[in-house]
Motif scaffolding. Structure first.
Motif, PDB file in Angstrom:
ATOM      1  N   TYR A 157     -74.572 -40.160 -96.098  1.00  0.00           N
ATOM      2  CA  TYR A 157     -73.484 -40.344 -95.139  1.00  0.00           C
ATOM      3  C   TYR A 157     -73.898 -39.806 -93.781  1.00  0.00           C
ATOM      4  O   TYR A 157     -74.461 -38.730 -93.666  1.00  0.00           O
ATOM      5  N   ASN A 158     -73.621 -40.566 -92.730  1.00  0.00           N
ATOM      6  CA  ASN A 158     -73.931 -40.187 -91.360  1.00  0.00           C
ATOM      7  C   ASN A 158     -72.619 -40.181 -90.587  1.00  0.00           C
ATOM      8  O   ASN A 158     -71.980 -41.225 -90.449  1.00  0.00           O
ATOM      9  N   SER A 159     -72.210 -39.037 -90.078  1.00  0.00           N
ATOM     10  CA  SER A 159     -70.918 -38.912 -89.399  1.00  0.00           C
ATOM     11  C   SER A 159     -70.884 -39.579 -88.025  1.00  0.00           C
ATOM     12  O   SER A 159     -69.809 -39.744 -87.451  1.00  0.00           O
ATOM     13  N   ALA A 160     -72.020 -39.982 -87.491  1.00  0.00           N
ATOM     14  CA  ALA A 160     -72.061 -40.563 -86.147  1.00  0.00           C
ATOM     15  C   ALA A 160     -71.200 -41.818 -86.043  1.00  0.00           C
ATOM     16  O   ALA A 160     -70.514 -42.024 -85.039  1.00  0.00           O
ATOM     17  N   THR A 161     -71.219 -42.661 -87.054  1.00  0.00           N
ATOM     18  CA  THR A 161     -70.436 -43.894 -87.015  1.00  0.00           C
ATOM     19  C   THR A 161     -68.945 -43.590 -86.987  1.00  0.00           C
ATOM     20  O   THR A 161     -68.192 -44.193 -86.210  1.00  0.00           O
ATOM     21  N   LEU A 162     -68.500 -42.654 -87.819  1.00  0.00           N
ATOM     22  CA  LEU A 162     -67.090 -42.274 -87.815  1.00  0.00           C
ATOM     23  C   LEU A 162     -66.720 -41.635 -86.479  1.00  0.00           C
ATOM     24  O   LEU A 162     -65.643 -41.908 -85.938  1.00  0.00           O
ATOM     25  N   ASP A 163     -67.597 -40.830 -85.915  1.00  0.00           N
ATOM     26  CA  ASP A 163     -67.327 -40.226 -84.604  1.00  0.00           C
ATOM     27  C   ASP A 163     -67.162 -41.309 -83.532  1.00  0.00           C
ATOM     28  O   ASP A 163     -66.301 -41.196 -82.655  1.00  0.00           O
TER      29      ASP A 163
ATOM     30  N   GLU B  13     -60.033 -38.333 -94.544  1.00  0.00           N
ATOM     31  CA  GLU B  13     -59.720 -36.974 -94.079  1.00  0.00           C
ATOM     32  C   GLU B  13     -59.407 -36.941 -92.583  1.00  0.00           C
ATOM     33  O   GLU B  13     -58.745 -36.031 -92.114  1.00  0.00           O
ATOM     34  N   ARG B  14     -59.831 -37.948 -91.843  1.00  0.00           N
ATOM     35  CA  ARG B  14     -59.484 -38.039 -90.413  1.00  0.00           C
ATOM     36  C   ARG B  14     -58.254 -38.900 -90.173  1.00  0.00           C
ATOM     37  O   ARG B  14     -57.401 -38.564 -89.366  1.00  0.00           O
ATOM     38  N   TYR B  15     -58.158 -40.028 -90.871  1.00  0.00           N
ATOM     39  CA  TYR B  15     -57.120 -41.022 -90.580  1.00  0.00           C
ATOM     40  C   TYR B  15     -55.972 -41.038 -91.587  1.00  0.00           C
ATOM     41  O   TYR B  15     -54.880 -41.498 -91.259  1.00  0.00           O
ATOM     42  N   GLY B  16     -56.206 -40.611 -92.816  1.00  0.00           N
ATOM     43  CA  GLY B  16     -55.198 -40.768 -93.856  1.00  0.00           C
ATOM     44  C   GLY B  16     -54.993 -42.243 -94.147  1.00  0.00           C
ATOM     45  O   GLY B  16     -55.796 -43.095 -93.761  1.00  0.00           O
ATOM     46  N   SER B  17     -53.919 -42.581 -94.860  1.00  0.00           N
ATOM     47  CA  SER B  17     -53.585 -43.996 -95.072  1.00  0.00           C
ATOM     48  C   SER B  17     -53.172 -44.567 -93.729  1.00  0.00           C
ATOM     49  O   SER B  17     -52.370 -43.964 -93.014  1.00  0.00           O
ATOM     50  N   CYS B  18     -53.712 -45.718 -93.381  1.00  0.00           N
ATOM     51  CA  CYS B  18     -53.432 -46.264 -92.051  1.00  0.00           C
ATOM     52  C   CYS B  18     -53.642 -47.771 -92.028  1.00  0.00           C
ATOM     53  O   CYS B  18     -54.115 -48.354 -92.984  1.00  0.00           O
ATOM     54  N   ARG B  19     -53.277 -48.359 -90.905  1.00  0.00           N
ATOM     55  CA  ARG B  19     -53.496 -49.787 -90.648  1.00  0.00           C
ATOM     56  C   ARG B  19     -54.166 -49.928 -89.292  1.00  0.00           C
ATOM     57  O   ARG B  19     -53.832 -49.240 -88.349  1.00  0.00           O
ATOM     58  N   PHE B  20     -55.097 -50.861 -89.239  1.00  0.00           N
ATOM     59  CA  PHE B  20     -55.735 -51.223 -87.986  1.00  0.00           C
ATOM     60  C   PHE B  20     -55.244 -52.613 -87.619  1.00  0.00           C
ATOM     61  O   PHE B  20     -55.240 -53.511 -88.457  1.00  0.00           O
ATOM     62  N   ALA B  21     -54.853 -52.782 -86.364  1.00  0.00           N
ATOM     63  CA  ALA B  21     -54.408 -54.080 -85.842  1.00  0.00           C
ATOM     64  C   ALA B  21     -53.301 -54.692 -86.701  1.00  0.00           C
ATOM     65  O   ALA B  21     -53.184 -55.892 -86.796  1.00  0.00           O
ATOM     66  N   ARG B  22     -52.538 -53.890 -87.336  1.00  0.00           N
ATOM     67  CA  ARG B  22     -51.386 -54.273 -88.167  1.00  0.00           C
ATOM     68  C   ARG B  22     -51.734 -55.169 -89.341  1.00  0.00           C
ATOM     69  O   ARG B  22     -50.855 -55.773 -89.932  1.00  0.00           O
ATOM     70  N   TRP B  23     -53.016 -55.280 -89.718  1.00  0.00           N
ATOM     71  CA  TRP B  23     -53.346 -56.108 -90.872  1.00  0.00           C
ATOM     72  C   TRP B  23     -54.409 -55.530 -91.798  1.00  0.00           C
ATOM     73  O   TRP B  23     -54.501 -55.913 -92.946  1.00  0.00           O
ATOM     74  N   LEU B  24     -55.225 -54.602 -91.333  1.00  0.00           N
ATOM     75  CA  LEU B  24     -56.256 -54.002 -92.176  1.00  0.00           C
ATOM     76  C   LEU B  24     -55.770 -52.642 -92.637  1.00  0.00           C
ATOM     77  O   LEU B  24     -55.676 -51.706 -91.844  1.00  0.00           O
ATOM     78  N   GLY B  25     -55.424 -52.541 -93.895  1.00  0.00           N
ATOM     79  CA  GLY B  25     -54.910 -51.290 -94.449  1.00  0.00           C
ATOM     80  C   GLY B  25     -55.985 -50.536 -95.208  1.00  0.00           C
ATOM     81  O   GLY B  25     -56.714 -51.115 -96.007  1.00  0.00           O
ATOM     82  N   ILE B  26     -56.115 -49.249 -94.925  1.00  0.00           N
ATOM     83  CA  ILE B  26     -57.022 -48.368 -95.646  1.00  0.00           C
ATOM     84  C   ILE B  26     -56.136 -47.356 -96.354  1.00  0.00           C
ATOM     85  O   ILE B  26     -55.298 -46.703 -95.723  1.00  0.00           O
TER      86      ILE B  26
ATOM     87  N   LEU C 211     -66.073 -44.394 -84.080  1.00  0.00           N
ATOM     88  CA  LEU C 211     -64.780 -45.017 -84.341  1.00  0.00           C
ATOM     89  C   LEU C 211     -63.647 -44.157 -83.799  1.00  0.00           C
ATOM     90  O   LEU C 211     -62.741 -44.662 -83.129  1.00  0.00           O
ATOM     91  N   VAL C 212     -63.696 -42.869 -84.052  1.00  0.00           N
ATOM     92  CA  VAL C 212     -62.657 -41.953 -83.564  1.00  0.00           C
ATOM     93  C   VAL C 212     -62.575 -41.992 -82.044  1.00  0.00           C
ATOM     94  O   VAL C 212     -61.485 -41.946 -81.469  1.00  0.00           O
ATOM     95  N   ALA C 213     -63.725 -42.102 -81.372  1.00  0.00           N
ATOM     96  CA  ALA C 213     -63.727 -42.181 -79.911  1.00  0.00           C
ATOM     97  C   ALA C 213     -63.053 -43.466 -79.425  1.00  0.00           C
ATOM     98  O   ALA C 213     -62.377 -43.470 -78.393  1.00  0.00           O
ATOM     99  N   LEU C 214     -63.232 -44.549 -80.164  1.00  0.00           N
ATOM    100  CA  LEU C 214     -62.638 -45.834 -79.776  1.00  0.00           C
ATOM    101  C   LEU C 214     -61.182 -45.976 -80.226  1.00  0.00           C
ATOM    102  O   LEU C 214     -60.355 -46.529 -79.507  1.00  0.00           O
ATOM    103  N   VAL C 215     -60.897 -45.502 -81.435  1.00  0.00           N
ATOM    104  CA  VAL C 215     -59.564 -45.633 -82.028  1.00  0.00           C
ATOM    105  C   VAL C 215     -59.175 -44.269 -82.591  1.00  0.00           C
ATOM    106  O   VAL C 215     -59.539 -43.931 -83.722  1.00  0.00           O
ATOM    107  N   PRO C 216     -58.464 -43.464 -81.814  1.00  0.00           N
ATOM    108  CA  PRO C 216     -58.099 -42.136 -82.301  1.00  0.00           C
ATOM    109  C   PRO C 216     -57.242 -42.216 -83.571  1.00  0.00           C
ATOM    110  O   PRO C 216     -56.476 -43.169 -83.754  1.00  0.00           O
ATOM    111  N   PRO C 217     -57.378 -41.226 -84.463  1.00  0.00           N
ATOM    112  CA  PRO C 217     -56.537 -41.197 -85.664  1.00  0.00           C
ATOM    113  C   PRO C 217     -55.060 -41.132 -85.287  1.00  0.00           C
ATOM    114  O   PRO C 217     -54.705 -40.724 -84.175  1.00  0.00           O
TER     115      PRO C 217
END
Length: 114
Positions: free
Chosen positions: A3-9, A48-61, A11-17
């Motif tokens: 696992y490399n945290s750079a990719t998640l970092d 651990e950063r985002y919890g259950s969430c949706r991106f663009a109102r259609w992609l649910g994690i 994403l967080v910079a572009l789309v805050p939790p």
């Protein structure tokens, strides 16, 4: 693959939790024992950063820690829908699904209805 945290970092910079994320309260090891597999480290870090969430109102994690022990026991049957699709259209649904060997595990969903 490590696992490399750079990719998640990035994403967080572009789309805050979310300001009020929805987190499960179960321990990861308890969840892994209940579902019978260990989920990838990048999924754990994302949740651990985002919890259950949706991106663009259609992609649910989904934070799988929100599931009860009983719900975890029902997960193989909950995923039968894909196996039925595969039986009907193997050319379009060729992947194995957990708990089949090398099967994918559904931790999210895509829907235009949100």
């Amino acid at each position: 693959m490590a696992y490399n945290s750079a990719t998640l970092d990035q994403l967080v910079a572009l789309v805050p939790p979310p300001s009020s994320p929805r987190f499960g309260t179960r321990a990861w090891d308890e969840l892994f024992a209940d579902i019978g597999i260990r989920l990838p480290d990048d999924y754990v870090a994302f949740i651990e950063r985002y919890g259950s969430c949706r991106f663009a109102r259609w992609l649910g994690i989904h934070d799988m820690r929100l599931l009860s022990k009983e719900a975890c026991a029902q997960m193989p049957q909950e995923m039968d829908y894909y196996r039925e699709w595969r039986e009907d259209s193997p050319e379009e649904h060729s992947l194995a699904m957990w708990p089949e060997p090398d099967g994918f595990f559904q931790w999210g969903s895509a829907s235009r209805r949100c």
